[in-house]
Scaffold this motif. Structure first.
Motif, PDB file in Angstrom:
ATOM      1  N   HIS A 253      -7.758   3.491  -8.550  1.00  0.00           N
ATOM      2  CA  HIS A 253      -7.885   2.565  -9.681  1.00  0.00           C
ATOM      3  C   HIS A 253      -8.558   3.210 -10.890  1.00  0.00           C
ATOM      4  O   HIS A 253      -8.126   3.005 -12.030  1.00  0.00           O
TER       5      HIS A 253
ATOM      6  N   TYR B 197       7.237  -0.444  -9.298  1.00  0.00           N
ATOM      7  CA  TYR B 197       5.901  -0.946  -9.630  1.00  0.00           C
ATOM      8  C   TYR B 197       5.120  -1.286  -8.359  1.00  0.00           C
ATOM      9  O   TYR B 197       3.981  -0.863  -8.175  1.00  0.00           O
ATOM     10  N   ASN B 198       5.746  -2.054  -7.463  1.00  0.00           N
ATOM     11  CA  ASN B 198       5.069  -2.460  -6.223  1.00  0.00           C
ATOM     12  C   ASN B 198       4.705  -1.257  -5.363  1.00  0.00           C
ATOM     13  O   ASN B 198       3.622  -1.202  -4.779  1.00  0.00           O
TER      14      ASN B 198
ATOM     15  N   LEU C 299      -6.113   5.452 -12.715  1.00  0.00           N
ATOM     16  CA  LEU C 299      -5.150   4.649 -13.466  1.00  0.00           C
ATOM     17  C   LEU C 299      -5.774   4.116 -14.747  1.00  0.00           C
ATOM     18  O   LEU C 299      -5.181   4.204 -15.818  1.00  0.00           O
TER      19      LEU C 299
ATOM     20  N   TYR D  40       1.753  -2.161 -18.130  1.00  0.00           N
ATOM     21  CA  TYR D  40       2.060  -0.877 -17.511  1.00  0.00           C
ATOM     22  C   TYR D  40       3.252  -0.207 -18.196  1.00  0.00           C
ATOM     23  O   TYR D  40       4.255  -0.850 -18.492  1.00  0.00           O
TER      24      TYR D  40
ATOM     25  N   GLN E 227       2.019  -8.096 -17.205  1.00  0.00           N
ATOM     26  CA  GLN E 227       1.627  -9.179 -16.308  1.00  0.00           C
ATOM     27  C   GLN E 227       1.228 -10.408 -17.127  1.00  0.00           C
ATOM     28  O   GLN E 227       0.837 -10.282 -18.290  1.00  0.00           O
TER      29      GLN E 227
ATOM     30  N   ILE F  58      -1.657   3.281  -5.185  1.00  0.00           N
ATOM     31  CA  ILE F  58      -2.933   3.306  -5.911  1.00  0.00           C
ATOM     32  C   ILE F  58      -4.010   2.561  -5.119  1.00  0.00           C
ATOM     33  O   ILE F  58      -5.133   3.041  -4.984  1.00  0.00           O
ATOM     34  N   GLN F  59      -3.645   1.417  -4.581  1.00  0.00           N
ATOM     35  CA  GLN F  59      -4.587   0.613  -3.781  1.00  0.00           C
ATOM     36  C   GLN F  59      -4.983   1.361  -2.518  1.00  0.00           C
ATOM     37  O   GLN F  59      -6.176   1.470  -2.188  1.00  0.00           O
TER      38      GLN F  59
ATOM     39  N   LEU G  62      -1.453   2.751 -17.608  1.00  0.00           N
ATOM     40  CA  LEU G  62      -1.930   1.438 -18.013  1.00  0.00           C
ATOM     41  C   LEU G  62      -2.159   1.504 -19.518  1.00  0.00           C
ATOM     42  O   LEU G  62      -3.016   2.251 -19.983  1.00  0.00           O
TER      43      LEU G  62
ATOM     44  N   LYS H  24       1.762   0.621  -7.148  1.00  0.00           N
ATOM     45  CA  LYS H  24       0.525  -0.165  -7.040  1.00  0.00           C
ATOM     46  C   LYS H  24      -0.024  -0.123  -5.605  1.00  0.00           C
ATOM     47  O   LYS H  24      -1.233  -0.045  -5.410  1.00  0.00           O
ATOM     48  N   TYR H  25       0.860  -0.167  -4.621  1.00  0.00           N
ATOM     49  CA  TYR H  25       0.434  -0.075  -3.218  1.00  0.00           C
ATOM     50  C   TYR H  25      -0.228   1.289  -2.963  1.00  0.00           C
ATOM     51  O   TYR H  25      -1.288   1.369  -2.323  1.00  0.00           O
TER      52      TYR H  25
END
Length: 197
Positions: A72, A59-60, A75, A91, A135, A66-67, A85, A63-64
Motif C-alpha cells: 500500500h 484492477y482486482n 502504491l 487509478y 471509485q 498489493i493487499q 494512484l 489490488k489483491y
C-alpha cells in the motif's frame, strides 16, 4: 463545414500530405478549432463490455497482489508504470490484456482511426493506451493538460490525439472527464489564421 472550417481542413490536408476524407472534415475542423471533438464513432456494447471486464479483472488482480504483499505504501507514494494512484480512489492503469489481438478494435481496427489519421496523417501510431478507474467518492482530479506544446513561439499542428472511451454510461454525478474548448491554443495564438501547413 463552414468556410473557416474548410480552410482549416485544407490546411490539415497539406500538413498530413493527404486529402481529408469529407466524412471526417467536420471532425478535423472541430478538433483544430476547439482542441476537442466528440464524433459519433463508438465501440459496440459488446466491445465496451469486453473492455470493462478486462479492466475490472486487472484492477482486482493487482489490488489483491498489493493487499497480499502489503504494498500500500508503494502504491500511495509512487506506484508502478502499469498501475498508479493519481489521487485517492483514482487509478491509472495500463492493462496488458488490451494489447492482445482480441482488442484490435481499440487500435488499428478502432472506429475512430480514420478520424485520427485525418488529423495526424496516415503514418500515425498508438503510443500508449491507459485506463482510468475512479471509485465512488474519489478525490476530484485537478485541471491539467495531457500534452505540452512542442513550441512556445508558434501554434503548431497537432502531434497527438487522446481518445477517451467511457466504459460505463456517464452522467455528471459520476465525475466524467471534462474539456474546455480552445485551451489547446497558445496564449498568443491568433485563431483567425489557419493552422500552418
Amino acid at each position: 463545414g463552414s468556410k473557416g472550417g474548410s480552410s482549416r481542413a485544407a490546411a490539415m490536408s497539406a500538413k498530413v500530405g493527404v486529402e481529408v476524407d469529407p466524412k471526417y472534415e467536420q471532425v478535423v475542423t472541430g478538433f483544430c478549432q476547439d482542441g476537442v471533438c466528440a464524433p459519433k464513432l463508438a465501440l459496440t456494447e459488446a466491445q465496451v463490455e469486453k473492455c470493462r471486464r478486462a479492466v475490472t479483472d486487472y484492477y482486482n488482480k493487482v489490488k489483491y497482489t498489493i493487499q497480499t504483499l502489503q504494498l500500500h505504501d508503494t502504491l500511495e507514494s509512487k506506484g508502478w508504470a502499469e498501475f498508479k494512484l493519481r489521487c485517492p480512489g483514482r487509478y491509472d492503469m495500463q492493462v496488458p490484456e488490451l494489447d492482445g489481438p482480441d482488442f484490435d478494435f481499440l487500435r488499428e481496427g478502432a472506429p475512430w482511426m480514420g478520424a485520427v489519421k485525418a488529423i495526424l496523417g496516415p503514418e500515425c501510431k498508438l503510443v500508449v493506451m491507459g485506463c482510468m478507474l475512479s471509485q465512488p467518492n474519489s478525490q476530484t482530479q485537478q485541471w491539467h493538460s495531457d500534452g505540452d506544446h512542442l513550441s512556445e513561439e508558434e501554434h503548431l499542428p497537432p502531434y497527438a490525439v487522446n481518445i477517451f472511451v467511457p466504459l460505463v454510461d456517464m452522467d455528471p454525478s459520476l465525475g466524467p472527464t471534462e474539456f474546455i474548448p480552445t485551451t489547446h491554443l497558445l496564449f498568443n495564438y491568433d485563431p483567425m489564421h489557419s493552422i500552418p501547413p
